[in-house]
Design a protein around this motif. Sequence first.
Motif, PDB file in Angstrom:
ATOM      1  N   ASP A   1      12.587 -13.518   3.460  1.00  6.55           N
ATOM      2  CA  ASP A   1      14.181 -13.384   3.398  1.00  6.55           C
ATOM      3  C   ASP A   1      14.446 -12.221   4.374  1.00  6.55           C
ATOM      4  N   MET A   2      14.013 -11.117   4.280  1.00 10.59           N
ATOM      5  CA  MET A   2      13.985  -9.964   4.865  1.00 10.59           C
ATOM      6  C   MET A   2      13.672  -9.909   6.416  1.00 10.59           C
ATOM      7  N   ASN A   3      13.344 -11.083   6.581  1.00  9.51           N
ATOM      8  CA  ASN A   3      12.733 -11.152   8.098  1.00  9.51           C
ATOM      9  C   ASN A   3      11.918 -10.056   8.571  1.00  9.51           C
ATOM     10  N   VAL A   4      10.907 -10.034   7.844  1.00  9.32           N
ATOM     11  CA  VAL A   4       9.629  -9.065   8.117  1.00  9.32           C
ATOM     12  C   VAL A   4       8.573  -9.885   9.011  1.00  9.32           C
ATOM     13  N   LEU A   5       8.639  -9.292  10.257  1.00  8.51           N
ATOM     14  CA  LEU A   5       7.921 -10.223  11.196  1.00  8.51           C
ATOM     15  C   LEU A   5       6.665  -9.248  11.770  1.00  8.51           C
ATOM     16  N   GLU A   6       6.908  -7.995  11.692  1.00  7.38           N
ATOM     17  CA  GLU A   6       5.802  -7.209  12.304  1.00  7.38           C
ATOM     18  C   GLU A   6       5.727  -6.039  11.455  1.00  7.38           C
ATOM     19  N   LEU A   7       4.784  -5.429  10.826  1.00  2.22           N
ATOM     20  CA  LEU A   7       4.568  -4.504   9.973  1.00  2.22           C
ATOM     21  C   LEU A   7       4.571  -3.006  10.891  1.00  2.22           C
ATOM     22  N   PRO A   8       5.117  -2.193  10.629  1.00  2.00           N
ATOM     23  CA  PRO A   8       5.048  -0.717  11.346  1.00  2.00           C
ATOM     24  C   PRO A   8       3.986  -0.141  10.771  1.00  2.00           C
ATOM     25  N   PHE A   9       3.130  -0.504   9.601  1.00  2.00           N
ATOM     26  CA  PHE A   9       2.001   0.283   9.092  1.00  2.00           C
ATOM     27  C   PHE A   9       0.856  -0.430   8.980  1.00  2.00           C
ATOM     28  N   PRO A  10      -0.298   0.217   9.122  1.00  2.00           N
ATOM     29  CA  PRO A  10      -1.609  -0.597   9.275  1.00  2.00           C
ATOM     30  C   PRO A  10      -1.862  -1.349   7.756  1.00  2.00           C
ATOM     31  N   ILE A  11      -2.434  -2.224   7.657  1.00  2.00           N
ATOM     32  CA  ILE A  11      -2.435  -3.113   6.504  1.00  2.00           C
ATOM     33  C   ILE A  11      -3.872  -2.739   5.849  1.00  2.00           C
ATOM     34  N   LYS A  12      -3.891  -1.992   4.542  1.00  2.00           N
ATOM     35  CA  LYS A  12      -5.025  -1.498   3.887  1.00  2.00           C
ATOM     36  C   LYS A  12      -5.254  -1.707   2.495  1.00  2.00           C
ATOM     37  N   PRO A  13      -5.244  -2.938   2.128  1.00  2.00           N
ATOM     38  CA  PRO A  13      -5.393  -3.193   0.698  1.00  2.00           C
ATOM     39  C   PRO A  13      -6.583  -2.593   0.078  1.00  2.00           C
ATOM     40  N   ILE A  14      -6.728  -2.712  -1.311  1.00  2.00           N
ATOM     41  CA  ILE A  14      -7.822  -1.953  -1.896  1.00  2.00           C
ATOM     42  C   ILE A  14      -8.432  -3.115  -2.687  1.00  2.00           C
ATOM     43  N   TYR A  15      -9.850  -3.343  -2.258  1.00  2.00           N
ATOM     44  CA  TYR A  15     -10.578  -4.307  -2.698  1.00  2.00           C
ATOM     45  C   TYR A  15     -11.447  -4.049  -4.036  1.00  2.00           C
ATOM     46  N   ARG A  16     -11.517  -4.700  -5.173  1.00  2.00           N
ATOM     47  CA  ARG A  16     -12.373  -4.330  -6.027  1.00  2.00           C
ATOM     48  C   ARG A  16     -13.084  -5.765  -6.496  1.00  2.00           C
ATOM     49  N   GLU A  17     -14.313  -5.613  -7.025  1.00  2.00           N
ATOM     50  CA  GLU A  17     -15.022  -6.937  -7.457  1.00  2.00           C
ATOM     51  C   GLU A  17     -14.520  -7.298  -8.776  1.00  2.00           C
ATOM     52  N   TRP A  18     -14.582  -8.389  -8.900  1.00  2.00           N
ATOM     53  CA  TRP A  18     -14.275  -9.383 -10.050  1.00  2.00           C
ATOM     54  C   TRP A  18     -15.270 -10.397 -10.362  1.00  2.00           C
ATOM     55  N   ASP A  19     -15.735 -10.818 -11.584  1.00  2.00           N
ATOM     56  CA  ASP A  19     -16.547 -11.829 -11.717  1.00  2.00           C
ATOM     57  C   ASP A  19     -15.698 -13.065 -11.885  1.00  2.00           C
ATOM     58  N   HIS A  20     -15.791 -14.195 -10.777  1.00  2.00           N
ATOM     59  CA  HIS A  20     -14.742 -15.183 -10.688  1.00  2.00           C
ATOM     60  C   HIS A  20     -15.114 -16.349 -11.818  1.00  2.00           C
ATOM     61  N   SER A  21     -16.151 -15.981 -12.420  1.00  2.00           N
ATOM     62  CA  SER A  21     -16.569 -16.946 -13.650  1.00  2.00           C
ATOM     63  C   SER A  21     -15.588 -16.864 -14.913  1.00  2.00           C
ATOM     64  N   TYR A  22     -14.980 -15.782 -15.072  1.00  2.00           N
ATOM     65  CA  TYR A  22     -13.978 -15.532 -16.084  1.00  2.00           C
ATOM     66  C   TYR A  22     -12.988 -16.237 -15.999  1.00  2.00           C
ATOM     67  N   PRO A  23     -12.365 -16.552 -17.442  1.00  2.00           N
ATOM     68  CA  PRO A  23     -10.987 -17.551 -17.291  1.00  2.00           C
ATOM     69  C   PRO A  23      -9.775 -16.881 -16.416  1.00  2.00           C
ATOM     70  N   LEU A  24      -9.968 -15.515 -16.438  1.00  2.00           N
ATOM     71  CA  LEU A  24      -8.871 -14.859 -16.029  1.00  2.00           C
ATOM     72  C   LEU A  24      -9.391 -13.967 -14.880  1.00  2.00           C
ATOM     73  N   ILE A  25      -8.755 -13.914 -13.568  1.00  2.00           N
ATOM     74  CA  ILE A  25      -9.052 -13.521 -12.448  1.00  2.00           C
ATOM     75  C   ILE A  25      -8.157 -12.489 -11.892  1.00  2.00           C
ATOM     76  N   ARG A  26      -8.508 -11.497 -11.795  1.00  2.00           N
ATOM     77  CA  ARG A  26      -7.678 -10.314 -10.843  1.00  2.00           C
ATOM     78  C   ARG A  26      -8.059 -10.254  -9.542  1.00  2.00           C
ATOM     79  N   ASP A  27      -7.351 -10.125  -8.720  1.00  2.00           N
ATOM     80  CA  ASP A  27      -7.386  -9.619  -7.440  1.00  2.00           C
ATOM     81  C   ASP A  27      -6.824  -8.419  -7.056  1.00  2.00           C
TER      82      ASP A  27
END
Lengths: 573, 610
Positions: free
Chosen positions: A115-141
């Motif tokens: 909706d806000m027409n964000v097409l190019e990001l002015p900042f580098p994209i750096k998410p934080i990754y953490r491990e999670w056991d994907h066999s659990y009923p609830l999964i967090r990314d």
Amino acid sequence: MVTLTIDGRKVTVKEGTTILEAARQAGIKIPTLCYLKDINQIGACRVCVVEVEGRDQLAASCNAPCEDGMVVRTNTQRVRDTRRLNVEMILSKHNSSCTSCVRSGNCTLQTLARDMNVLELPFPIKPIYREWDHSYPLIRDMSKCVNCMRCVSVCDKVQDMHVWDVTGTGARTAVAVRDRKDIMDAGCTFCGQCITHCPVGALRARDDTLKVFDAIADPDKITVVQVAPAVRAAWGEDFGMSRDEASVPRMVAVLKAIGFDYVFDTDFSADLTIMEEGSEFIERMTHPGEYPMPMFTSCCPGWVRYVKIRHPELAGNLSTAKSPQQMFGAVTKSYFAKKIGVDPEKIFCVSVMPCTAKKYECAVEAVNDAGAGRDVDLSITTREFVRMTKACQIDPMTIGEAEFDDPLGEGTGAAVIFGTTGGVMEAALRSAYFLITGENPDADAFSGVRGLDGWKERTFKAGDITVRTAVANGLGNATKLIDAIQSGKVHYDFVEIMACPTGCGGGGGQPIEEGKELGGARGQKLYALDRTSHTRFSHENSCVQRLYEEYLGAPLSHEAHHLLHTDIKEWKL
Amino acid sequence: MSRLRIYTPDKSQAIVDNLYENLQHRIEVAPQGNCPVELTDAFLRLCLAQSCGKCVPCRVGLTQLSALVEKILEGEGTAQDMMILEKASHAIVDSSDCAIGREAARTVLECLKGFRDDFMSHLNTGRCMSSFSAVPCVSFCPAHVDIPGYIALVRAGRYADAVRLIREDNPFPSVCGLICEHPCENHCRRNIMDASVNIRGLKRVAVERAGHVDAPKCAPPTGKTVAVIGGGPTGLTAAYYLALMGHSVTVYERRKKFGGMLRYGIPRYRLPAKFLDEDINVILSTGIEAHTNVEIGKDISFSEIQEKFDGVYIAIGAHSYKKLNIPGEDAKNVMSAVELLGAMGDEEPMDMTGKNVVVIGGGNVAMDASRTALRLGAKSVKVVYRRRQSDMTALAAEITGAIAEGVELVTLQAPVAILTDESGAARAVQVKPQIPGAYKGGRPTPMNADLPEEEIPADIVVVAIGQAIEFGHFAEAGIAASRGGTLQADTSGAVAGANGIYAGGDCASGPATVIKAIEAGKTAAANIDEYFGLHSEIAFDVDIPQALSKVRGASGRCNMTDRPAAERVHDFDLIEYCMTDEQAHQECTRCLRCDHFGYGSFRGGRKEAW
């Protein structure tokens, strides 16, 4: 009352109303991300900012109260620029791999960016990754978490479970399981309310659809699916269908088109649950002092987990009757297998549930008794059912109609209301009345237990017996109710508790719609189905009657105990 | 071309100075609960920004320390990294050419030692142990008074509600409105912008505008009995909350009146009796059985009390004093500040007309004693102190107040003897000049300077170098004392090995502030109640006005003003003026409402009960 001007319109609202709510009342849309009405009004994302005349800073409309004479502008260049910049900042920490995200197309952040027409990001994209056991009923990314804190607030304020917490400060502030624990050890009930209130794909239930497709494709497997009551009230939402259009026959037709060999109804085993649990309740009521009272319902796995986590001393109060899901599995892999003359090992039993905790429940050793693998092999959510439908390119509007298969496809009006708060109680009372007095009550005699209040109490009479009942939905309300029972402030005979607010209608496995709590509307659909059903009493379910005649004998019989009850007091999480 | 030029800072230097000033403000407010490891990294980066870059240990070493800390913060650190961090820090300390690098690494070593658990948590679990405190003033107030709440109530003109709200956590609003040391203000977030809100001043406004406010109703009787030994701030606080919880409370006070050090230590010109009596009367109105002139060990034995009551709170304070241990200390006209101020509490003032008074010490009590001496007619009052004025533990406002009234500070002079005349009365204090030496415990240790001893004439000598605790009878009853001479109690207030016996306030902590005494009393009340197997809550029943418009832009703080020194020095009337309505309103609007904005709206905005 205070009067203010929003975008040139005069708006009069109650004192204490936020600018956001006032704008909504006036039909003016302000975008939000972290906002959850009454639950999370923390002004963290700063996407809802507006200009207030006379203030040098923009205000977060979600938690700024209206003041008399205030002049607010929601659509200025400054407001738009700031909102977009804030969304761009959020995106710089967000793993925007939308194409492979379960929330693609239903993501609040995605909608905002679009909706806000964000097409190019002015900042580098750096998410934080953490491990999670994907066999659990609830999964967090973690890489998708936007730190909106909704999960924390829902778990704290609605469910009172405090599983999620905030860790760290400053740039490294992150949501995490409390006390640095693994989710499996953190006292989580898997109610899934954090999932349905997550605006993005940071929280989700484990996806089991591929395994279901594998089973359907396996020529050696006979696939049997059961559909829980509340699913039929919600499954059409993602297809833009009205609740009338999303009819039960259409739903059955979709399941058949997906390829299940037998399409059955959890309503059948809900009626069976009433026979067992109702009989157990009468046994308990008529033998004072022999059993712990009040008796608690045990069909909600989130609630059962809650008891085991918070109040193991009350496990004996839970009905020993298994949940409808597990009763169905047990009957399928015994009675039904025998009836169609196949080895129960060949049957692959799937359940479609409005629930995330059911994924955990079907794996509990103590509720698997038919002796052919798991009684229910896989439990999928309403959302997974919808995704399977889409994967098969099925158009539910044109698919036509079909009926549930025989013999586990018959359900009564009493069973269908299991899917909303108070439903199990009402269904049980309808049959208990019959079992005590020998005659049917008016089917609406116990409608006093309906409604969305968090904690209701009603007293009914059946013959000489007076039954004091209580119904609670949402674990925060459960905590209050239990505290009151334990401190001797209240006295009940029979208590129904559903972990999710509004019951299964608002279940953690139900479709997600930003900003909407649809549990109540879904419940109304179930009451409508009850009103129009061929019978509204579980004890009149002819298939259930046949099951007793042909196989189980009577409620609470030895065989019924073996298949349909569990030693709930004993087993540990 | 000029050979030399006068330094004139350019615009950018002025902004740099401003940057440092802002940094200082931020450091001063130091929020509670931030990640200390993160802070270590920020510190290193600041040090690097100040490095000239010439030498390897500083230029490269600090960069590497920062990189290692960042790695640990990212959850990617190893035990090896911790080892290198420590070794490298040592090397930087050992080999830096100047203080920029050396002190940076020394601080890192302190961090590694001081909050090793935080480092290890990041290392082992990838997570942080810290948890942010939402409202700085509330978290730094030992009694955790709902400060934004009562400021909002004062702003709304609901003064009585403000007093009620304060009493949820602190039954001495009148006292604290005048003499609280207000640790809350040090961390007020407003300091980042300009200066803290005048929180104590607003408390006084609430109290004065509200007039008498009744105590809330007590809970139904629990049947439990508690004896409180000592009617000072901590004893009365505990008694008040225990009474509200429904317990039957009896307070024993050794002296003629209640109040402890508030009455027998703090002069009336700072805390008039009517303020103190108002708080005490409200406290006692909860049905507390009050006994004065009863000394434990003399009038009633401790074991008798133990037998008679279900719980005991020992709150005997620190009413004895430390001695100088120099010749002449037992001479006539030599007294302790505790004796001088104690007599004032019983309204038995000494006559000091025309005398030269020397007060020895540098704390608040020394200031109280010297200013009292002036009011008692002394011709001259000198405060003799062996360190520098800046090392004095007295509050700056107390020191400037004393100087304004005519007290003379004689610093860097260590008393070595009190000289007497032939009648055995003091005539002078003999002092040895001092020079500040190496730092120990945050202050330089004074050392004898290479200068001759001097004599300071003195008709009266008042020793104010610290208080001590008299607990002989309790020691006999088996209550252990610490090496520092305090009664030993744990952080819950419980005395080890003694069921149901709690101790707190000055007698357990050593002499401290009134608000710390209140904290101890509140803690003891809660834990005595828990000891009874109960969980009686002191609940919060005042609704707080919603946070309105934010105030932006700097706005000066209205400080408290005093009566002119020349006038006030002649009497014991209160020296401080209350804020005007105009000042109070401005101060209220300066409150940033951290209970609502920032973290407050998410967590920790308000505790509804304790």
